[in-house]
Design an enzyme around this catalytic site. Structure first.
Site, PDB file in Angstrom:
ATOM      1  N   ARG B 375       0.834  -1.200   0.000  1.00  0.00           N
ATOM      2  CA  ARG B 375       0.000   0.000   0.000  1.00  0.00           C
ATOM      3  C   ARG B 375       0.867   1.249   0.000  1.00  0.00           C
ATOM      4  O   ARG B 375       0.680   2.155   0.812  1.00  0.00           O
ATOM      5  CB  ARG B 375      -0.946  -0.006   1.201  1.00  0.00           C
ATOM      6  N   CYS B 376       1.825   1.253  -0.890  1.00  0.00           N
ATOM      7  CA  CYS B 376       2.694   2.423  -0.972  1.00  0.00           C
ATOM      8  C   CYS B 376       3.354   2.431  -2.321  1.00  0.00           C
ATOM      9  O   CYS B 376       3.480   1.418  -2.974  1.00  0.00           O
ATOM     10  CB  CYS B 376       3.709   2.402   0.170  1.00  0.00           C
TER      11      CYS B 376
END
Ligand SMILES: Cc1cc2nc3c(=O)[nH]c(=O)nc-3n(C[C@H](O)[C@H](O)[C@H](O)COP(=O)(O)OP(=O)(O)OC[C@H]3O[C@@H](n4cnc5c(N)ncnc54)[C@H](O)[C@@H]3O)c2cc1C
Lengths: 290, 791
Positions: B375-376
């Protein structure tokens, strides 16, 4: 996470269940809430050849006071305990405990009896029942017998129940006036087993402890009854110095092992901190202040 | 400033409307169709034998007992795959990974063999019956030791390899930075470890592979965030066994969370495909939870030594990072090819540094491979954590409030577009605006007073700030590609005669709500109600080619493609409207949903009328139909940002950290659906809390995984998460067609340092300078005890 194959039966009466247990001996496992047994089977850490599901047996789910005891049936769920006004009013230690076992999904199925019968030192009810001085009723081919909880646990996952016996009832002595209890647990997250937890049940008379029960969760190979700490309370005034001393002794009685939940020092310290905090809370409850 | 009035009506539901998510109707009713819902006639099941050892030679695999179980059809081994040269496969980082081993295993939980059976249960029985003999080899767990001379060389498969070093990468100005440090009034230095974690999406990984022997077509339903890229990879890797790209169809159906974990190609997929090609039967492989946690690609695992130089007055001047990246036994990250450490060099963050330099060395160890972006956007989380921790340490060392220090050093609004020392061009920002709003929302000054009072009484309370800058939307083709494929994305938009539409995209939603937000972008551009715009993704036979969904790239790249395709449609519709109204195109004005004649608004044609005419009454000489395609190559990345402030209380008896309050101010440019943005922020914050206080995957000295099940891998629940307080500012991206920046990952990136800073703030006066995440109660308690303040 796929279990090995097994046979399954769903008896409708206790005697039918007991004869199935007799028939299959060590190959059989009782299924009640399934919240410990099924995970073990899915991990193939348990592979019973025969599962005897007792959920179809009527009359085993109740919580009531009778004959000087609070009696809890074999199929009473944690959620039932948590929802019981009687328990909340008179057995706060039990209410505290039921409220921190697993999560709501687990509590909807898990039984108090299964929690004891499973004899996992990480389970919460063993310590609670040790503090409460409870007993359990075991029903087998020869009828029912009563076992004091302090004689019940014999090791990790082992008890004095015979393979053909079913734990049918739990009996908790009704509290005397001036009693209070509390259960405090440190868990890494909701639904986790305790890093350490402490159950206390005390009775006060004239500002002094007349009885005390202390049980420790998950800080030893078996649930621990902190008898030396209990003795350090009885007959003493319910003041901070007594509490601190009993808490110190309870920590000595703990026998934790290092794991992902913390070091030995940390867990021992938790026992001390939680014992003191639980005692303070139990005292306010005994005095009707909480 | 935060909410601008939408241009379209609620019925149209264009940008700025919190319309309900279209996909939720099926998800809430349990009618989603996930990979494990795919059931085909004659389908076989695959289950995988995994290694108990972290490093061991395989001396024997005995399959006889497994094969004797009725229903077990085959046991696939590395030797079998070797006959087809499929026992190794390339990773997205051009390293190599075993599909199944022939010689040795390199991490615990590694695939060793696979059992093919007629039911899932029999397959599991078969796995238990496969007997493997291992000869344990020395295990290398610590990446620092892995890089020491004389360390056991792990990749003996690589000819001539004499060490465990994978690559060295550096960026910035080394000499200038060194000089700045040499001359600085104040320097601070800190080792910061960003632990290994797993995305732990609710749906694990899996596939159903179906090779049809008659027509030679391979269809794979697969948990993938990038179906098109996967198709090409399959075609490139398995071309020699006859798989050609037009005969490969990858379907990524509903996906239950990806978070970067569903970008890589896992051995299980390849084995299932091989098993289907060999048998001609459909083969299902679904990972269980423990396999997912123990063997799917990990994230983070960066050991950073960070240094910051500045003046006593609080001017920050230079930044330097030296980092060891632990990649496990192969580099299976999913970064753009040119950037082996991803976008880690966004590390100067929100601050105007004069000098910066960083270097990263990657190491092989006996752990599962990976290095994915959880999630980055490609290692931004690592960079943000390090810079935000360093800013706090620097502030405290010079005795300045961390909020004041940040404000003093922020890139100012008039400095945009801003060129960072690492060469990025930040598109837009108003960092002071976001921090001021966050401080106001939380009541910063009052909290500092409360903290002082509490401290006098011996109570431990801390306040932590994180003012992060993200870098998302990869990316411009000049710099960004994966295995050579440029990181554009695409939209194919078709308007039906009745004015309804279908739009297909090269991305793939895993819960983000693309069916809703993409429809809203097109609704904004065309005035067609969003509810009448069907959105499809994930089927390589129907959707246009795109690089998929990760690194917050869907809105910045595919969303832009959607807007551009809609504009092409609108241009054609304008010609049709001019024809129908018998005026020149220049005489027409547009408002969402219709063209009208300048000065006489009653003379108009709606987009629906234009669409109908496109099929029934198209202007002479014009092609019939109304559709458009856009492949969008973004001119730049987008730079969302925000300021988060967290308040914690610490229990001196148990070491427990309670997040009392958490204010999150985000700025993701123009907003498509405010409700979905809020949802993304809430979920992202929970996923930021997770590594800050709970999640970590560790290994003991023998390479045994610690915390490899949900019993010990502590994914926080609603009970652990505080009540998030969110707010926003709005600074549109100047180069994006709709001014949007992407928001899926901001909170995951920004939250951990706010929490860590708050905990350290509570303990700083005791002499605590830093605590590595996750900040667990035993860790805090040990510090309290060491400092003599434990209860
Ligand atoms: C996610 C999760 C979290 C949990 N967290 C906690 C926690 O925090 N604290 C905690 O204490 N527990 C926890 N548990 C365990 C849970 O409380 C179990 O349900 C309980 O330990 C067993 O009760 P049960 O009714 O489910 O028994 P089962 O799983 O059905 O049986 C457990 C064992 O006891 C035997 N048994 C069951 N009933 C009887 C009986 N009447 N007579 C004789 N033998 C019997 C069975 O044969 C079996 O061996 C958790 C479980 C899960 C899945």
């Amino acid at each position: 996470m796929i279990p090995a194959s097994f046979d399954y039966s769903s008896p409708k009466t206790l005697s039918e269940a007991i004869s199935l247990l007799q028939q299959h001996g060590a190959d059989a496992k009782i299924l009640s809430g399934g919240q410990s047994l099924i995970p073990l089977m899915k991990l193939r850490m348990a592979a019973p050849k025969h599962v005897v599901d007792i959920n179809g047996i009527d009359g085993l789910a109740y919580i009531k006071e009778s004959g000087g005891f609070l009696t809890i049936g074999a199929l009473t769920r944690e959620a039932d305990v948590d929802a019981s006004q009687l328990v909340h009013d008179r057995y706060p230690l039990l209410a505290d405990t039921a409220g921190v076992i697993g999560d709501p999904l687990v509590r909807n199925l898990a039984t108090v009896a299964g929690n004891l019968a499973h004899a996992d030192p990480a389970n919460d009810h063993p310590a609670t029942m040790l503090a409460l001085g409870a007993s359990v009723v075991a029903t087998g081919p020869k009828g029912a017998r009563t076992i004091a909880i302090s004689d019940f646990f014999t090791g990790i996952f082992t008890t004095t129940l015979a393979p053909d016996e079913i734990l049918t009832e739990i009996r908790v002595p009704m509290p005397q006036a001036g009693s209070g209890g509390a259960y405090l647990k440190v868990e890494r997250k909701v639904g986790d087993f305790a890093a350490a937890a402490v159950a206390v049940q005390i009775t006060l008379d004239g500002g002094s402890f007349t009885s005390a029960g202390i049980g420790l969760t998950n800080v030893g190979p078996m649930p621990i009854k902190a008898t030396r700490a209990e003795k350090a309370l009885v007959g003493k005034p319910a003041v901070e110095s007594t509490i601190v001393e009993a808490a110190r002794i309870a920590a000595e009685e703990a026998d934790p092992a290092e794991d992902l939940r913390g070091s030995v020092d940390y867990k021992r310290s938790l026992v001390r901190v939680l014992t003191a905090r639980a005692l303070r809370l139990a005292i306010t409850r005994a005095k009707g202040e909480h | 400033m935060s909410s601008t009035t939408p241009r379209t009506s609620p019925e149209v539901g264009g940008m700025g409307h919190s319309i309900k998510r279209k996909e939720d109707a099926r998800f809430l009713r349990g009618q989603g169709k996930f990979v494990d819902d795919v059931k085909l006639p004659g389908m076989l099941y695959l289950d995988i034998v995994r290694s108990p050892y972290a490093h061991a030679k395989i001396t024997k695999i005995d399959t006889s007992k497994a094969m004797a179980i009725p229903g077990v059809l085959a046991v696939v081994t590395g030797e079998l795959l070797k006959q087809y040269n499929l026992h190794w496969m390339p990773t997205l980082m051009s390293d190599t990974q075993m599909v199944l081993p022939v010689e040795k295993v390199m991490h615990q939980g590694q695939e060793v063999a696979a059992v093919l059976a007629t039911s899932r249960y029999i397959a599991a029985d078969g796995v238990q019956a496969v007997e493997v003999d291992y000869e344990p080899l020395p295990v290398v767990v610590d990446p620092f030791k892995a890089l020491e001379p004389g360390a056991t060389v792990l990749r003996t498969d690589k000819e001539g390899k004499t060490d465990n070093h994978i690559w060295h990468w550096e960026a910035g100005d080394k000499a200038g930075t060194e000089q700045a440090f040499a001359q600085a009034e104040v320097t601070v230095k800190q080792d910061i470890y960003i632990p290994r974690i797993n995305v732990a999406s609710i749906e694990t990984c899996g596939c159903v592979a179906h090779f049809n022997k008659t027509d030679g077509k391979l269809t794979v339903w697969m948990t993938t965030q990038a179906p098109h890229a996967i198709r090409t990879v399959f075609a490139l890797v398995a071309g020699h066994v006859g798989l050609s790209e037009e005969k490969i169809r990858i379907i990524s159906p509903d996906i239950g969370g990806g978070f970067g974990g569903k970008v890589p190609v896992y051995p299980g997929y390849v084995i299932a495909v091989a098993a289907s090609v060999l048998t001609g039967a459909p083969v299902k492989w679904i990972e269980d939870r423990i396999e997912n946690l123990q063997a799917s690609s990990f994230a983070r695992d960066y050991h950073i030594t960070a240094e910051l130089a500045g003046k006593k007055d609080g001017t920050m001047q230079a930044l330097r990072f030296k980092t060891i990246a632990d990649h496990g036994y192969t580099d299976a990250a999913a970064n753009p090819s040119k950037f082996p450490a991803g976008l880690f060099h966004i590390a100067t963050g929100s601050y105007d540094f004069q000098h910066a330099f960083m270097e990263v060395d990657a190491a092989y160890t006996n752990k599962p491979p990976g290095g994915i972006a959880y999630r980055c956007s490609f290692r931004v989380t690592e960079a943000v954590h390090a810079i935000e921790r360093m800013v706090d340490i620097f502030a405290k060392d010079i005795g300045m409030d961390p909020a004041d220090l940040r404000k003093k050093n922020f890139i100012k609004p008039d400095q945009f577009p801003y060129k960072s020392q690492f060469g990025f061009e930040y598109d837009s920002g108003n960092y002071i605006g976001a921090l001021d709003l966050a401080m106001k929302r939380i009541g910063y000054d009052d909290l500092r007073k409360e903290q002082a009072e509490k401290r006098a009484k011996g109570e431990l309370m801390g306040i932590g700030i994180s003012s992060f800058t993200e870098i998302v939307g990869a990316g411009p083709s000049k710099h960004y590609d994966i295995l050579g494929i440029k990181m554009f994305d695409s939209c194919e938009l078709r308007i039906h005669p009745t004015g309804k539409a279908i739009a297909r995209f090269g991305t793939k939603s895993q819960g983000q709500g693309h069916e809703t937000t993409y429809a809203q972008i097109i609704a904004e551009e065309l005035g067609i109600p969003a509810e009448h715009i069907a959105v499809e993704e994930g089927d390589t036979d129907t959707a246009p080619y795109g690089l998929g969904t990760y690194a917050s790239r869907s809105t910045p790249v595919a969303g832009a493609a959607g807007a551009m395709a809609a504009r092409k449609v609108r241009d054609k519709a304008r010609k049709i409207a001019a024809y129908l109204l018998e005026v020149a195109e220049e005489d027409l004005d547009w408002e969402p949903g219709k063209f009208f004649v300048k000065g006489s608004p009653s003379k108009s044609k709606t987009i629906q009328e234009c669409a109908f005419a496109a099929y029934t009454n198209n202007p002479p000489g014009m092609e019939p139909g109304l559709e458009a395609v856009n492949y969008y190559d973004p001119p730049n990345l987008t730079y969302p940002f925000g300021s988060y402030i967290c308040v914690v209380d610490i229990d001196k008896g148990t070491g427990q950290v309670k997040v009392r309050r958490f204010v999150a101010v985000d700025d993701c440019g123009n907003i498509i659906n405010p409700m979905i943005v809020d949802g993304q922020i809430h979920g992202g914050l929970a996923m930021g809390l997770a590594p800050a206080l709970y999640e970590e995957i560790n290994y003991d000295a023998d390479g045994n995984i610690q915390g490899g099940s949900l019993m010990d891998y502590l994914v926080p629940t609603s009970m652990e998460t505080p009540s998030w307080e969110t707010d926003k500012t709005c600074t549109p991206s100047p180069h994006h067609p709709i001014g949007a920046k992407g928001v899926g990952e901001s909170a995951t990136v920004g939250a951990p340092p706010a929490i860590a800073n708050a905990v350290v703030d509570a303990l700083w006066h005791l002499g605590v300078r830093h605590i590595d995440i996750p900040i667990t109660p035993p860790k805090v308690w040990a510090l309290l005890k060491e400092k003599g303040v434990a209860e």
